[in-house]
Design a protein around this motif. Structure first.
Motif, PDB file in Angstrom:
ATOM      1  N   ARG A   1       3.818   4.104   1.722  1.00  0.00           N
ATOM      2  CA  ARG A   1       3.130   5.114   0.913  1.00  0.00           C
ATOM      3  C   ARG A   1       2.023   4.377  -0.030  1.00  0.00           C
ATOM      4  O   ARG A   1       2.186   3.454  -0.504  1.00  0.00           O
ATOM      5  CB  ARG A   1       4.351   5.698   0.199  1.00  0.00           C
ATOM      6  N   TYR A   2       0.993   5.387  -0.452  1.00  0.00           N
ATOM      7  CA  TYR A   2      -0.086   4.860  -1.084  1.00  0.00           C
ATOM      8  C   TYR A   2      -0.472   5.833  -2.073  1.00  0.00           C
ATOM      9  O   TYR A   2      -0.217   6.940  -2.096  1.00  0.00           O
ATOM     10  CB  TYR A   2      -1.094   4.809  -0.178  1.00  0.00           C
ATOM     11  N   ARG A   3      -1.228   5.243  -3.252  1.00  0.00           N
ATOM     12  CA  ARG A   3      -1.835   6.251  -4.219  1.00  0.00           C
ATOM     13  C   ARG A   3      -3.394   5.696  -4.146  1.00  0.00           C
ATOM     14  O   ARG A   3      -3.610   4.088  -4.179  1.00  0.00           O
ATOM     15  CB  ARG A   3      -1.302   5.819  -5.376  1.00  0.00           C
ATOM     16  N   LEU A   4      -4.364   6.377  -3.913  1.00  0.00           N
ATOM     17  CA  LEU A   4      -5.594   6.382  -3.698  1.00  0.00           C
ATOM     18  C   LEU A   4      -6.471   6.809  -4.840  1.00  0.00           C
ATOM     19  O   LEU A   4      -6.288   8.133  -5.140  1.00  0.00           O
ATOM     20  CB  LEU A   4      -6.243   6.792  -2.390  1.00  0.00           C
TER      21      LEU A   4
ATOM     22  N   ALA B   1     -12.260  11.670   0.874  1.00  0.00           N
ATOM     23  CA  ALA B   1     -10.847  11.291   1.017  1.00  0.00           C
ATOM     24  C   ALA B   1      -9.826  12.479   1.388  1.00  0.00           C
ATOM     25  O   ALA B   1      -9.131  12.308   2.010  1.00  0.00           O
ATOM     26  CB  ALA B   1     -10.622  10.418   0.000  1.00  0.00           C
ATOM     27  N   ARG B   2     -10.268  13.310   0.599  1.00  0.00           N
ATOM     28  CA  ARG B   2      -9.285  14.616   0.379  1.00  0.00           C
ATOM     29  C   ARG B   2      -9.149  15.181   1.783  1.00  0.00           C
ATOM     30  O   ARG B   2      -8.404  15.511   2.562  1.00  0.00           O
ATOM     31  CB  ARG B   2      -9.679  15.723  -0.376  1.00  0.00           C
ATOM     32  N   GLU B   3     -10.452  15.488   2.594  1.00  0.00           N
ATOM     33  CA  GLU B   3     -10.691  15.944   3.899  1.00  0.00           C
ATOM     34  C   GLU B   3     -10.059  14.947   4.775  1.00  0.00           C
ATOM     35  O   GLU B   3      -9.487  15.549   5.596  1.00  0.00           O
ATOM     36  CB  GLU B   3     -12.147  16.220   4.309  1.00  0.00           C
ATOM     37  N   GLU B   4     -10.403  13.665   5.079  1.00  0.00           N
ATOM     38  CA  GLU B   4      -9.887  12.917   5.835  1.00  0.00           C
ATOM     39  C   GLU B   4      -8.304  12.756   5.764  1.00  0.00           C
ATOM     40  O   GLU B   4      -7.644  12.846   6.869  1.00  0.00           O
ATOM     41  CB  GLU B   4     -10.366  11.292   5.826  1.00  0.00           C
ATOM     42  N   LEU B   5      -7.729  12.698   4.554  1.00  0.00           N
ATOM     43  CA  LEU B   5      -6.196  12.853   4.390  1.00  0.00           C
ATOM     44  C   LEU B   5      -5.481  14.029   4.987  1.00  0.00           C
ATOM     45  O   LEU B   5      -4.506  13.905   5.877  1.00  0.00           O
ATOM     46  CB  LEU B   5      -5.673  12.649   3.106  1.00  0.00           C
ATOM     47  N   SER B   6      -6.350  15.082   4.914  1.00  0.00           N
ATOM     48  CA  SER B   6      -5.861  16.402   5.383  1.00  0.00           C
ATOM     49  C   SER B   6      -6.004  16.426   6.788  1.00  0.00           C
ATOM     50  O   SER B   6      -4.906  16.936   7.478  1.00  0.00           O
ATOM     51  CB  SER B   6      -6.557  17.548   4.541  1.00  0.00           C
TER      52      SER B   6
ATOM     53  N   PRO C   1       1.424  13.447   2.767  1.00  0.00           N
ATOM     54  CA  PRO C   1       3.038  13.065   2.277  1.00  0.00           C
ATOM     55  C   PRO C   1       2.926  11.570   2.178  1.00  0.00           C
ATOM     56  O   PRO C   1       3.814  11.056   1.623  1.00  0.00           O
ATOM     57  CB  PRO C   1       3.664  13.528   3.564  1.00  0.00           C
ATOM     58  N   ARG C   2       2.020  10.793   2.757  1.00  0.00           N
ATOM     59  CA  ARG C   2       2.100   9.366   2.514  1.00  0.00           C
ATOM     60  C   ARG C   2       0.987   8.920   1.466  1.00  0.00           C
ATOM     61  O   ARG C   2       1.080   7.626   1.121  1.00  0.00           O
ATOM     62  CB  ARG C   2       1.900   8.787   3.941  1.00  0.00           C
ATOM     63  N   CYS C   3       0.001   9.879   1.023  1.00  0.00           N
ATOM     64  CA  CYS C   3      -0.982   9.287   0.277  1.00  0.00           C
ATOM     65  C   CYS C   3      -1.393  10.214  -0.718  1.00  0.00           C
ATOM     66  O   CYS C   3      -1.987  11.327  -0.446  1.00  0.00           O
ATOM     67  CB  CYS C   3      -2.009   8.804   0.985  1.00  0.00           C
ATOM     68  N   GLU C   4      -1.231   9.934  -2.201  1.00  0.00           N
ATOM     69  CA  GLU C   4      -1.341  10.652  -3.128  1.00  0.00           C
ATOM     70  C   GLU C   4      -2.815  10.531  -3.774  1.00  0.00           C
ATOM     71  O   GLU C   4      -3.324   9.392  -3.800  1.00  0.00           O
ATOM     72  CB  GLU C   4      -0.623  10.413  -4.302  1.00  0.00           C
ATOM     73  N   LEU C   5      -3.762  11.407  -3.657  1.00  0.00           N
ATOM     74  CA  LEU C   5      -5.251  11.321  -4.208  1.00  0.00           C
ATOM     75  C   LEU C   5      -5.274  11.482  -5.676  1.00  0.00           C
ATOM     76  O   LEU C   5      -4.781  12.301  -6.240  1.00  0.00           O
ATOM     77  CB  LEU C   5      -5.932  12.182  -3.489  1.00  0.00           C
TER      78      LEU C   5
ATOM     79  N   ALA D   1      -3.896   5.491   7.324  1.00  0.00           N
ATOM     80  CA  ALA D   1      -3.185   5.823   8.560  1.00  0.00           C
ATOM     81  C   ALA D   1      -2.574   4.884   9.375  1.00  0.00           C
ATOM     82  O   ALA D   1      -1.510   4.873  10.043  1.00  0.00           O
ATOM     83  CB  ALA D   1      -4.193   6.415   9.472  1.00  0.00           C
ATOM     84  N   GLN D   2      -3.026   3.379   9.369  1.00  0.00           N
ATOM     85  CA  GLN D   2      -2.445   2.312  10.283  1.00  0.00           C
ATOM     86  C   GLN D   2      -1.959   1.075   9.385  1.00  0.00           C
ATOM     87  O   GLN D   2      -1.767   0.184   9.912  1.00  0.00           O
ATOM     88  CB  GLN D   2      -3.892   1.895  11.117  1.00  0.00           C
ATOM     89  N   ASP D   3      -1.968   1.203   8.017  1.00  0.00           N
ATOM     90  CA  ASP D   3      -1.667   0.239   7.133  1.00  0.00           C
ATOM     91  C   ASP D   3      -2.436  -1.173   7.300  1.00  0.00           C
ATOM     92  O   ASP D   3      -1.856  -2.235   7.092  1.00  0.00           O
ATOM     93  CB  ASP D   3      -0.140  -0.067   7.472  1.00  0.00           C
ATOM     94  N   LYS D   4      -3.795  -0.892   7.742  1.00  0.00           N
ATOM     95  CA  LYS D   4      -4.522  -1.977   7.706  1.00  0.00           C
ATOM     96  C   LYS D   4      -5.886  -1.915   6.727  1.00  0.00           C
ATOM     97  O   LYS D   4      -6.772  -1.521   7.075  1.00  0.00           O
ATOM     98  CB  LYS D   4      -5.273  -2.034   9.359  1.00  0.00           C
ATOM     99  N   PRO D   5      -5.707  -2.661   5.689  1.00  0.00           N
ATOM    100  CA  PRO D   5      -6.552  -2.720   4.767  1.00  0.00           C
ATOM    101  C   PRO D   5      -8.005  -3.209   5.278  1.00  0.00           C
ATOM    102  O   PRO D   5      -8.134  -3.998   6.147  1.00  0.00           O
ATOM    103  CB  PRO D   5      -6.038  -3.917   3.509  1.00  0.00           C
TER     104      PRO D   5
END
Ligand code: FES
Length: 119
Positions: A3-6, A26-31, A37-41, A102-106
């Motif tokens: 889980r992340y916080r961006l 970021a908001r659009e792509e997360l949506s 559920p995995r990333c708080e903006l 999405a893929q846990d790949k920085p």
């Protein structure tokens, strides 16, 4: 699953450089990817790297206790799982969401290097 916080800097320099559009991307792509559920903006900053903005910081949420002053919202902490992205655009932001979140790949090639950028 990680889980992340961006955090997209909301300081005035980053804003002048387009950070609102970066946050919107970021908001659009997360949506679009159902990743909320995995990333708080969040809108953080100013991180002090105004000349390198718009700046974005992503940290893995590890259940660490939050300091009431939340220094992580306006400075880099050097924590494991912390990623700092500089000179962000909406296009780069979408790529970072697609790969880092999405893929846990920085996306290492987009990392900022504040120590090299003074002056
Ligand atoms: S305004 Fe974003 S780092 Fe200063």
């Amino acid at each position: 699953m990680k889980r992340y916080r961006l955090s997209v800097c909301k300081g005035s320099s980053c804003k002048a450089g387009g950070s609102d559009a970066v946050a919107q991307a970021a908001r659009e792509e997360l949506s679009a990817r159902s990743l909320q559920p995995r990333c708080e903006l969040y809108r953080g900053g100013c991180y002090g790297f105004c000349h390198m903005g718009p700046n974005v910081v992503i940290r893995e949420e590890t259940g660490r206790k939050r300091d009431p002053l939340s220094p992580e919202d306006y400075q880099l902490m050097g924590w494991e799982g912390e990623a700092y992205y500089s000179h962000m655009t909406p296009e780069k932001m979408r790529r970072v969401v697609a790969e880092h979140i999405a893929q846990d790949k920085p996306v290492i090639e987009l990392f900022g290097h504040p120590e090299e950028a003074e002056g």
